[in-house]
Design a protein around this motif. Structure first.
Motif, PDB file in Angstrom:
ATOM      1  N   PHE A 150      12.000   7.320   6.961  1.00 48.87           N
ATOM      2  CA  PHE A 150      11.828   6.116   7.864  1.00 48.87           C
ATOM      3  C   PHE A 150      10.469   6.101   8.376  1.00 48.87           C
ATOM      4  CE2 PHE A 150      13.722   4.293  12.176  1.00 48.87           C
ATOM      5  CZ  PHE A 150      13.091   3.069  11.659  1.00 48.87           C
ATOM      6  N   TYR A 151       9.734   4.793   7.675  1.00 48.15           N
ATOM      7  CA  TYR A 151       8.429   4.610   8.479  1.00 48.15           C
ATOM      8  C   TYR A 151       8.799   3.649   9.527  1.00 48.15           C
ATOM      9  CZ  TYR A 151       3.356   4.123   7.914  1.00 48.15           C
ATOM     10  OH  TYR A 151       2.073   4.347   7.924  1.00 48.15           O
ATOM     11  N   LYS A 179      13.227   4.065   4.012  1.00 52.04           N
ATOM     12  CA  LYS A 179      13.408   2.601   4.951  1.00 52.04           C
ATOM     13  C   LYS A 179      12.123   2.600   5.272  1.00 52.04           C
ATOM     14  CE  LYS A 179      14.507   0.849   9.219  1.00 52.04           C
ATOM     15  NZ  LYS A 179      15.350  -0.343   9.811  1.00 52.04           N
ATOM     16  N   LEU A 180      11.426   1.447   4.809  1.00 47.48           N
ATOM     17  CA  LEU A 180       9.973   0.967   5.089  1.00 47.48           C
ATOM     18  C   LEU A 180       9.984  -0.074   5.991  1.00 47.48           C
ATOM     19  CD1 LEU A 180       9.227   0.385   1.511  1.00 47.48           C
ATOM     20  CD2 LEU A 180       8.224   2.162   2.548  1.00 47.48           C
ATOM     21  N   ALA A 181       9.627   0.429   7.358  1.00 46.10           N
ATOM     22  CA  ALA A 181       9.643  -0.608   8.543  1.00 46.10           C
ATOM     23  C   ALA A 181       8.330  -0.393   9.217  1.00 46.10           C
ATOM     24  CB  ALA A 181      10.923  -0.311   9.234  1.00 46.10           C
ATOM     25  N   HIS A 187       0.801  -0.734   4.768  1.00 44.29           N
ATOM     26  CA  HIS A 187       1.333   0.389   4.901  1.00 44.29           C
ATOM     27  C   HIS A 187       2.633   0.724   3.919  1.00 44.29           C
ATOM     28  CE1 HIS A 187      -1.378   1.334   8.181  1.00 44.29           C
ATOM     29  NE2 HIS A 187      -0.944   0.912   9.264  1.00 44.29           N
ATOM     30  N   THR A 188       3.245  -0.607   3.784  1.00 45.73           N
ATOM     31  CA  THR A 188       4.355  -0.469   3.013  1.00 45.73           C
ATOM     32  C   THR A 188       3.882  -0.192   1.359  1.00 45.73           C
ATOM     33  OG1 THR A 188       5.536  -2.539   4.192  1.00 45.73           O
ATOM     34  CG2 THR A 188       5.992  -2.205   1.896  1.00 45.73           C
ATOM     35  N   SER A 189       2.675  -0.709   1.029  1.00 46.34           N
ATOM     36  CA  SER A 189       2.358  -0.245  -0.168  1.00 46.34           C
ATOM     37  C   SER A 189       1.974   0.936  -0.353  1.00 46.34           C
ATOM     38  CB  SER A 189       0.967  -1.288  -0.449  1.00 46.34           C
ATOM     39  OG  SER A 189       0.417  -1.157  -1.763  1.00 46.34           O
ATOM     40  N   ASN A 210      11.327  -3.826   7.072  1.00 45.03           N
ATOM     41  CA  ASN A 210      10.572  -5.253   7.542  1.00 45.03           C
ATOM     42  C   ASN A 210      11.291  -6.314   7.824  1.00 45.03           C
ATOM     43  OD1 ASN A 210       8.191  -3.313   7.182  1.00 45.03           O
ATOM     44  ND2 ASN A 210       7.958  -3.886   5.339  1.00 45.03           N
ATOM     45  N   ASP A 211      11.952  -6.436   9.061  1.00 47.12           N
ATOM     46  CA  ASP A 211      12.669  -7.453   9.354  1.00 47.12           C
ATOM     47  C   ASP A 211      12.219  -8.904   9.445  1.00 47.12           C
ATOM     48  OD1 ASP A 211      15.274  -6.190  10.911  1.00 47.12           O
ATOM     49  OD2 ASP A 211      13.392  -5.135  11.033  1.00 47.12           O
TER      50      ASP A 211
END
Length: 360
Positions: A150-151, A179-181, A187-189, A210-211
Motif C-alpha cells: 500500500f502506497y 495498492k497505488l494511492a 510516484h505511481t510510475s 488513486n481516487d
C-alpha cells in the motif's frame, strides 16, 4: 496453516476487480450499527464487487482504540456475510493491518484466523521508521498472511518512498498485490517500474487507490525497456474509498474499461467519465480541506441511500466540512449517471428484511 494465497482468489486478483474500502456503520450514539454493517457488505456482494477491504482508512482507524475495540467484530461481521452470500465462490477478503510490527502481527493473526485472504499493510503513521525497517516490518507480517502492499498518499498520513524501496519491496515472496494511492503520477510510475524490474513482476497485481485518477490508471498500459526487452504492466482493478459508494456503477465501469483494453481502442467518452468521477470524488473526499471530510463524505452518500443511519465517525472531529454537503448536492445534480440510488432502492428492503429474519 500455510501462508499461501488461494489459487482462485489469486486468479481473480490478477484478472482485476472492484474492491470497495468498507465503511463503518454507526448509530446516533456513535456505536456499531450491526444490522447496517451487515447490509453494507450485502450491498457490495450484490453490486458484483469481487472483494472488500475491511479495517482500512474508510473503516476508521479508531476501531483499534482501547475502549472502542471494534477491529475483530467488524472484520468478523463482513466475513460472515460474505460466506453466506458467496458460498465458496472466489471473493477477495482484504484486512487492513496497521501500526508497529507487534500490532501489525496481532492484526494479521486476527485476520488470518477469521479467513481473510490478504493483509493491506498500511505504512502510515510510522514516521520514525526508516525504509529498511519498513521493509522488515512488511516481510515479518507476510510470514503470517499474504500481503497487499500500500502506497498511501502523504496528505492522509502516508509518506514518499524511494524507487529503491519499492524495488526491494517487490521481491518480498508473499506479496501478491500493491495498492497505488500516492495521488501522484510520478510516484505511481515509480512503483510500476519497480515491479516490472523485479523478479516477481508477474506475481504482483497492481490496483489503483488513486481516487482522483481512477479511469486514467485503469486504462494505461505501462511499458519499460528492461535488459533489452519490453516489459508491460497494467493496473488491473481498484481498491478504493470512492468505490465504497455507487459500487454497482463501479462494476459497470471496470467492465467497460476491460472491454476497451481488450479492443485496444479507448472511447473518448470513457475519458470524460473519468473526469466526471474525479469531480465527484472532489465532493466526497474533500481535498479542498486536506481530505478532512473524506470518510464523512462517503458515509453521507450511503446515508442518503438508506444504507447507513448516520454519516457519523468514531472521532467527533471527523465530519463533513463546511460546504461539503452542498458540493455533494452539486455532483448528484451534474453527474446523475454516476450514482446507483435506484439499484439500492430496489434492494434495500430485501437486505433489511433478510437481516430482520436472521435475528428473530
Amino acid at each position: 496453516m500455510s501462508v499461501t494465497l488461494n489459487p482462485k482468489v489469486k486468479k481473480l486478483l490478477h484478472e482485476g476487480t472492484v474492491i470497495p474500502a468498507h465503511p463503518l456503520a454507526l448509530n446516533d450514539g456513535r456505536k456499531l450499527d450491526e444490522k447496517r454493517q451487515r447490509m453494507l457488505t450485502q450491498y457490495y456482494t450484490a453490486s458484483g464487487a469481487g472483494g472488500i477491504a475491511v479495517g482500512v482508512h474508510t473503516t476508521q482507524f479508531e476501531i483499534r482504540d482501547k475502549g472502542i475495540d471494534l477491529y475483530e467484530p467488524v472484520l468478523r461481521l463482513a466475513v460472515e456475510e460474505v460466506e453466506k452470500v458467496m458460498q465458496g465462490q472466489p471473493f477477495i477478503k482484504v484486512a487492513g493491518v496497521a501500526g508497529p510490527t507487534s500490532q501489525g502481527l496481532k492484526e494479521a493473526e486476527t485476520a488470518k484466523n477469521l479467513g481473510y485472504d490478504l493483509a493491506l499493510v498500511s505504512m502510515g503513521g510510522l514516521s520514525d521508521l526508516d525504509e529498511k525497517t519498513h521493509l522488515e516490518r512488511v516481510r515479518t507480517i507476510s510470514e503470517v498472511i499474504p500481503v497487499f502492499g500500500f502506497y498511501l498518499q502523504p496528505a492522509v498520513g502516508g509518506r514518499v518512498f524511494s524507487y529503491d524501496f519499492w524495488r526491494k519491496f517487490a521481491e518480498i515472496p508473499n506479496l501478491y498485490a500493491i495498492k497505488l494511492a500516492p495521488f501522484d503520477r510520478y510516484h505511481t510510475s515509480d512503483v510500476v517500474r519497480a515491479v516490472c524490474e523485479s523478479s516477481r513482476g508477474k506475481e504482483i497485481a497492481l490496483y489503483t487507490g488513486n481516487d482522483d485518477n481512477i479511469v486514467g490508471d485503469l486504462l494505461t498500459e505501462y511499458r519499460f525497456e528492461i535488459n533489452r526487452r519490453i516489459v508491460t504492466k497494467q493496473i488491473v482493478g481498484g481498491l478504493l474509498g470512492q468505490w465504497a459508494v455507487w459500487t454497482s456503477k463501479a462494476v459497470e465501469l471496470l467492465s467497460q474499461v476491460k472491454k476497451a483494453r481488450s479492443q485496444g481502442v479507448i472511447p473518448v467518452d470513457l475519458l470524460t467519465l473519468g473526469a466526471e468521477l474525479t469531480d465527484a470524488n472532489s465532493a466526497l473526499f474533500d481535498p479542498v480541506n486536506g481530505f478532512k471530510g473524506s470518510i464523512a463524505g462517503i458515509n453521507e452518500v450511503l446515508r442518503r441511500q438508506g444504507l447507513l443511519q448516520t454519516n457519523l465517525c468514531l472521532n467527533p472531529k471527523e465530519r463533513l466540512s463546511p460546504g461539503q454537503a452542498t458540493e455533494i448536492d452539486r455532483i448528484y445534480r451534474q453527474h446523475p449517471h454516476l450514482q446507483d440510488d435506484s439499484f439500492v432502492a430496489e434492494n434495500v428492503t430485501k437486505w433489511c428484511s433478510e437481516e430482520s429474519a436472521k435475528h428473530h
